[in-house]
Write a protein that holds these residues in place. Structure first.
Motif, PDB file in Angstrom:
ATOM      1  N   GLY A  32      41.642 -12.937 -22.752  1.00  0.00           N
ATOM      2  CA  GLY A  32      40.627 -12.829 -23.799  1.00  0.00           C
ATOM      3  C   GLY A  32      39.226 -12.622 -23.270  1.00  0.00           C
ATOM      4  N   ILE A  33      39.100 -12.043 -22.071  1.00  0.00           N
ATOM      5  CA  ILE A  33      37.787 -11.784 -21.478  1.00  0.00           C
ATOM      6  C   ILE A  33      37.243 -10.468 -22.026  1.00  0.00           C
ATOM      7  CG2 ILE A  33      36.491 -11.448 -19.339  1.00  0.00           C
ATOM      8  CD1 ILE A  33      37.745 -14.201 -19.576  1.00  0.00           C
ATOM      9  N   LYS A  34      36.114 -10.525 -22.717  1.00  0.00           N
ATOM     10  CA  LYS A  34      35.488  -9.331 -23.260  1.00  0.00           C
ATOM     11  C   LYS A  34      34.539  -8.760 -22.208  1.00  0.00           C
ATOM     12  CE  LYS A  34      37.408 -10.336 -27.223  1.00  0.00           C
ATOM     13  NZ  LYS A  34      38.593  -9.613 -27.722  1.00  0.00           N
ATOM     14  N   THR A  35      34.951  -7.646 -21.614  1.00  0.00           N
ATOM     15  CA  THR A  35      34.158  -6.996 -20.570  1.00  0.00           C
ATOM     16  C   THR A  35      34.298  -5.494 -20.747  1.00  0.00           C
ATOM     17  OG1 THR A  35      33.847  -6.795 -18.172  1.00  0.00           O
ATOM     18  CG2 THR A  35      36.103  -7.055 -18.951  1.00  0.00           C
ATOM     19  N   ASP A  36      33.626  -4.709 -19.929  1.00  0.00           N
ATOM     20  CA  ASP A  36      33.822  -3.270 -19.961  1.00  0.00           C
ATOM     21  C   ASP A  36      33.767  -2.716 -18.546  1.00  0.00           C
ATOM     22  OD1 ASP A  36      31.112  -3.212 -19.358  1.00  0.00           O
ATOM     23  OD2 ASP A  36      30.488  -2.268 -21.220  1.00  0.00           O
ATOM     24  N   LEU A  37      34.156  -1.463 -18.420  1.00  0.00           N
ATOM     25  CA  LEU A  37      34.293  -0.830 -17.116  1.00  0.00           C
ATOM     26  C   LEU A  37      33.393   0.388 -17.036  1.00  0.00           C
ATOM     27  CD1 LEU A  37      35.804  -0.339 -14.380  1.00  0.00           C
ATOM     28  CD2 LEU A  37      37.500   0.946 -15.708  1.00  0.00           C
ATOM     29  N   ARG A  38      32.616   0.475 -15.957  1.00  0.00           N
ATOM     30  CA  ARG A  38      31.840   1.678 -15.667  1.00  0.00           C
ATOM     31  C   ARG A  38      32.527   2.384 -14.499  1.00  0.00           C
ATOM     32  NH1 ARG A  38      30.072   1.805 -19.992  1.00  0.00           N
ATOM     33  NH2 ARG A  38      27.902   1.876 -20.662  1.00  0.00           N
ATOM     34  N   PRO A  39      32.911   3.662 -14.672  1.00  0.00           N
ATOM     35  CA  PRO A  39      33.753   4.341 -13.674  1.00  0.00           C
ATOM     36  C   PRO A  39      33.217   4.306 -12.250  1.00  0.00           C
ATOM     37  CG  PRO A  39      33.606   5.643 -15.681  1.00  0.00           C
ATOM     38  CD  PRO A  39      32.647   4.510 -15.846  1.00  0.00           C
ATOM     39  N   ARG A  40      31.896   4.367 -12.090  1.00  0.00           N
ATOM     40  CA  ARG A  40      31.362   4.434 -10.719  1.00  0.00           C
ATOM     41  C   ARG A  40      31.451   3.115  -9.974  1.00  0.00           C
ATOM     42  NH1 ARG A  40      25.626   7.503 -10.504  1.00  0.00           N
ATOM     43  NH2 ARG A  40      25.288   6.386 -12.470  1.00  0.00           N
TER      44      ARG A  40
END
Length: 376
Positions: free
Chosen positions: A337-345
């Motif tokens: 349930g960890i709300k995070t996001d990913l930046r490709p670089r």
């Protein structure tokens, strides 16, 4: 009442304040005030609405420690920067605009438009994921017309040395524009100390106010000399004169306002900023930095890849951690349930805020430990 209970948070553990801040419950009353004035007063609601916008500017001023007269409401940063670029004179031969590869892409898109006026856009390339002060020192020169400086870089969590860059730029006669979208609300800011020429910001992220409440701040010199082309009746010195034959620029930053303004986003932002100020920007900063250090310490102890500087004063509110198998990492975060996001670089961004508590942190650290055990 706990700090966390004063916000509406989605289910799970929220580490996305760098994207959209959680909604303060105080914003509901502000929305009710906007709708109530409209419902009961119709066209006579404008005095209530414009007072709400003015309260937004007053809260911004208190948070950044400068007079409110220097601020002008904007819909977003791109619009504010477009108006600034449009007000620049045509370039002299060889003049450059300086920015970095790590600035938010929308800012780069706008700065590219200055090439139509004869400027050449130069983007500093990151070294090991960071842009150093020495790179700015080497690149700045008297042929630079404008330096665009991102205070907190969203993809890496780096905090740039705004005061030092602005001081060098001033000594060379270079105009400075600072982006504080990723720092306002989590890093204490004193615009007077920076002595920048212009500052852009938004309240959708750490200020927890939702989209639509952005702003432009101008130094007294620029506020009196730049003449925007993108304007409207609220850019007028006396907007309610209604004389189509007589336009006079407002005497200050509001000349950059434009046409009939949006209202609700600013009333929401005024309520949110007032609540953040009640917490205290120093308390928010110390809380965020302590939790961010906990994420860094855990990641580094397991030899996970970290881009964010592990140095006091050089880290924003965000910590970026990467994994060789990003898909597997995302699955672990989803399961916990960890709300995070990913930046490709660079990797996954984690941003604790004033509403982040020990339970949230333990869930995230558990995820990092699991991923380290799998050697991802």
């Amino acid at each position: 009442m706990s700090l966390k209970s004063r916000f509406h948070l989605p289910e799970g553990h929220y580490f996305l304040s760098h994207s959209v801040g959680a909604m303060p419950k105080d914003c509901e009353a502000a929305a009710g005030e906007f709708l109530g004035a409209w419902k009961h007063q119709g066209g006579d609601a404008w005095p209530v609405w414009l007072e709400g916008v003015e309260q937004f500017l007053q809260q911004l001023a208190a948070l950044t420690r400068v007079p409110a007269s220097g601020f002008c409401p904007q819909l977003n940063l791109s619009s504010a920067l477009s108006k600034l670029v449009g007000a620049l004179p045509n370039a002299k031969p060889g003049q450059r605009i300086l920015a970095t590869e790590l600035d938010f892409p929308s800012m780069g898109f706008v700065l590219q438009q200055a090439e139509k006026k004869g400027y050449r856009l130069q983007l500093l390339e990151p070294q090991a994921g960071l842009v150093s002060l020495s790179q700015w020192q080497q690149a700045l020169g008297e042929d630079v017309a404008l330096a665009f400086i991102t205070h907190a870089i969203s993809e890496t969590g780096q905090l740039q040395s705004v005061s030092e860059i602005c001081a060098l730029a001033r000594s060379l006669g270079v105009m400075t524009v600072v982006d504080i979208a990723q720092s306002l609300g989590v890093i204490p800011i004193d615009l007077g100390q920076w002595q920048a020429d212009a500052v852009l910001g938004s309240c959708v992220k750490w200020c927890c106010a939702g989209p639509g409440a952005a702003f432009l701040w101008l130094s007294d010199r620029l506020a009196q000399t730049l003449e925007p082309v993108d304007l409207g009746w609220f850019s007028h010195e006396a907007p309610f004169e209604f004389d189509i034959h007589d336009f006079r620029y407002a005497k200050g930053a509001k000349r950059f306002w434009g046409g009939t303004p949006s209202v609700l986003p600013y009333m929401l932002a005024a309520a949110s900023l007032q609540q953040l100020r009640a917490f205290g920007d120093s308390q928010i900063y110390q809380h965020n930095q302590r939790l961010g250090q906990g994420i860094l310490d855990c990641a580094l102890s397991y030899e996970l890849k970290v881009v964010t500087p592990n140095i006091s004063g050089e880290r924003s509110g965000t910590v970026v951690v990467d994994f060789a198998d990003r898909q597997a990492a995302q699955q672990v975060f989803n399961r916990l349930g960890i709300k995070t996001d990913l930046r490709p670089r660079f990797g996954f961004r984690f941003s604790p805020h004033i509403y982040t508590d020990g339970e949230d942190m333990e869930a995230l650290l558990q995820g990092l430990r699991q991923l380290a055990g799998k050697r991802l």
